[in-house]
Design a protein around this motif. Structure first.
Motif, PDB file in Angstrom:
ATOM      1  N   PHE A 195      27.369  43.524  52.246  1.00  0.00           N
ATOM      2  CA  PHE A 195      27.100  42.681  51.078  1.00  0.00           C
ATOM      3  C   PHE A 195      26.008  43.266  50.175  1.00  0.00           C
ATOM      4  O   PHE A 195      25.489  42.567  49.307  1.00  0.00           O
ATOM      5  N   ALA A 196      25.726  44.550  50.392  1.00  0.00           N
ATOM      6  CA  ALA A 196      24.614  45.168  49.667  1.00  0.00           C
ATOM      7  C   ALA A 196      24.770  45.048  48.148  1.00  0.00           C
ATOM      8  O   ALA A 196      23.794  44.945  47.432  1.00  0.00           O
ATOM      9  N   GLN A 197      26.011  45.061  47.695  1.00  0.00           N
ATOM     10  CA  GLN A 197      26.220  45.041  46.234  1.00  0.00           C
ATOM     11  C   GLN A 197      26.304  43.625  45.664  1.00  0.00           C
ATOM     12  O   GLN A 197      26.455  43.446  44.456  1.00  0.00           O
ATOM     13  N   SER A 198      26.265  42.613  46.545  1.00  0.00           N
ATOM     14  CA  SER A 198      26.586  41.266  46.024  1.00  0.00           C
ATOM     15  C   SER A 198      25.461  40.660  45.218  1.00  0.00           C
ATOM     16  O   SER A 198      24.300  40.684  45.626  1.00  0.00           O
ATOM     17  N   ALA A 199      25.851  40.061  44.104  1.00  0.00           N
ATOM     18  CA  ALA A 199      24.873  39.362  43.261  1.00  0.00           C
ATOM     19  C   ALA A 199      24.801  37.905  43.719  1.00  0.00           C
ATOM     20  O   ALA A 199      25.721  37.383  44.348  1.00  0.00           O
ATOM     21  N   ARG A 200      23.685  37.276  43.380  1.00  0.00           N
ATOM     22  CA  ARG A 200      23.479  35.893  43.789  1.00  0.00           C
ATOM     23  C   ARG A 200      23.812  34.925  42.662  1.00  0.00           C
ATOM     24  O   ARG A 200      23.573  35.221  41.494  1.00  0.00           O
TER      25      ARG A 200
END
Ligand SMILES: NC(=[NH2+])NCCC[C@H](N)C(=O)O
Length: 399
Positions: A195-200
């Motif tokens: 999930f390193a690339q996931s935005a919040r």
């Protein structure tokens, strides 16, 4: 592996986050079950079997099942995740400086899997490592008091995170017994390489919002139940942040009765098809919604209007079909309590439901919905069904 993306309640489910229950359920006793939000003491082995069967049904449908404890163990390989985990698990206010220090170094020495086990199942005073010297805290606590609380409601992964479009909102849980669940879920989304690339979405807001209250009615249309868990402030700040990130054009804030039976919107209403909901008959005609839309930098609030009308309009449908369970009020009340309304769609018109809700399931089938039945006699003792026990991470778009 597909990138996280969820824009509806019913688009074909590809990846889902579950938590296989375990040692944390063994902590439940008749003395603590109310506080820990369980209505009975589950038979743990059977609950695990039921959960395995639930996961198997999803896998048979081609769904990739991710398990929270596995992701958490993997995330804990990152030293920053470890530090954050210790910070969230060790409460100096409860333990005092000395026990807190000892516990921190004990937890630091554990491998990821063991540490995950402790973070989820908690730790009692008698399980603390022995220490030199006299400690008032240790002497005055009972051996079975919790030094770290167990998290039996982690089973209900729905509540602590919600994917909206390609962003994840780690929610702010209302009940003290569940607050730490967000911290663990947060570790997964912050530190797991997947999930390193996931935005919040929703950022670091603190007004309570629980995932069981959030329904993605259609792309851009989000309903938020407001009741025992999600507060008006929570719904408002979620709406504000969804509008700011362009994740929604309409948010419907739906007042629900503040009772245990209807603790979340998904206990009385879930989607079963792109234009159909399953609803508890007792509220069908009374449910209303405040309609929130962006207006410049602010929000325009109108209503309340009947929920079904407001939803259909926002979804650009002539009307929303309601699976009319048509049950007599007593059966309806019994099946609602046993999570008959809490179904998980795996694709439009196909869902997973507890087998025990015989009447509701029969009505769903009459309406042309395919019902994949699972047993939930033990899982249901925490008051949650297939929707509560799952957090979709990837669903194919509907159109
Ligand atoms: N989305 C849901 N309906 N979740 C059910 C959560 C049940 C849990 N025991 C609680 O009280 O918090």
């Amino acid at each position: 592996m597909t990138t996280p993306h969820v824009t509806s309640e019913v688009g074909p489910l590809r990846t889902v986050l579950l938590h296989r229950p375990g040692g944390e359920l063994k902590r439940l006793t008749p003395r603590n079950n109310d506080q820990l939000l369980f209505d009975a003491i589950p038979w743990v082995d059977r609950a695990e079997q039921e959960h395995d069967a639930f996961a198997a049904v999803l896998r048979e449908q081609g769904v990739e099942v991710l398990l929270l404890d596995e992701l958490l163990s993997e995330a804990l390989r990152d030293p920053r995740a470890r530090t954050a985990a210790l910070h969230s698990g060790v409460d100096e206010r409860r333990l005092g400086a000395e026990v807190a220090d000892t516990l921190c170094s004990y937890l630091s020495s554990m491998d990821e899997k063991t540490l995950t086990g402790v973070l989820v199942s908690g730790m009692t005073f008698e399980e603390l490592p022995a220490a030199e010297g006299q400690s008032l805290v240790r002497r005055m606590h009972q051996p079975h008091d919790f030094a770290i609380d167990p998290l039996p409601n982690l089973l209900f992964t729905r509540d602590s995170s919600v994917w909206i479009d390609d962003r994840v909102a780690v929610t702010s849980l209302a009940m003290p017994a569940r607050i730490r669940e967000s911290a663990l879920t947060d570790l997964v989304y912050a530190y797991h390489p997947r999930f390193a690339q996931s935005a919040r979405a929703y950022g670091a807001h603190s007004a309570p919002v629980e995932g069981g209250d959030v329904l993605l009615l259609a792309p851009g249309v989000v309903a938020v139940g407001v009741g025992e868990r999600t507060t008006p402030a929570g719904a408002e700040s979620l709406a504000r942040s969804l509008f700011a990130d362009d994740l929604a054009h309409t948010v419907l804030a739906v007042p629900i009765t503040q009772t245990r039976a209807s603790m979340h919107l998904d206990t009385v209403c879930t989607m079963v098809d792109h234009d159909a909901v399953l609803m508890y008959p007792a509220i069908r005609d009374h449910l209303t919604a405040y309609v929130l839309r962006p207006a410049g930098e602010g929000i325009k609030v109108s209503g309340p209007e009947p929920f079904l009308r407001a939803s259909a309009e926002a979804m650009e449908l002539d009307r929303l079909r309601v699976v009319d369970t048509g049950l007599d009020p007593v059966t309806a009340e019994r099946e609602q309590w046993e999570d008959g309304n809490n179904t998980l769609a795996v694709s439009p018109g196909t869902l997973v439901a507890y087998e025990r809700n015989v009447e509701t399931n029969a009505r769903l089938e009459d309406a042309g919905i395919e019902v994949l039945r699972i047993s939930g006699s033990e899982l249901g003792s925490g008051r949650g069904g297939p929707r509560c026990m799952s957090s979709p991470i990837v669903r194919d778009p509907l159109y």
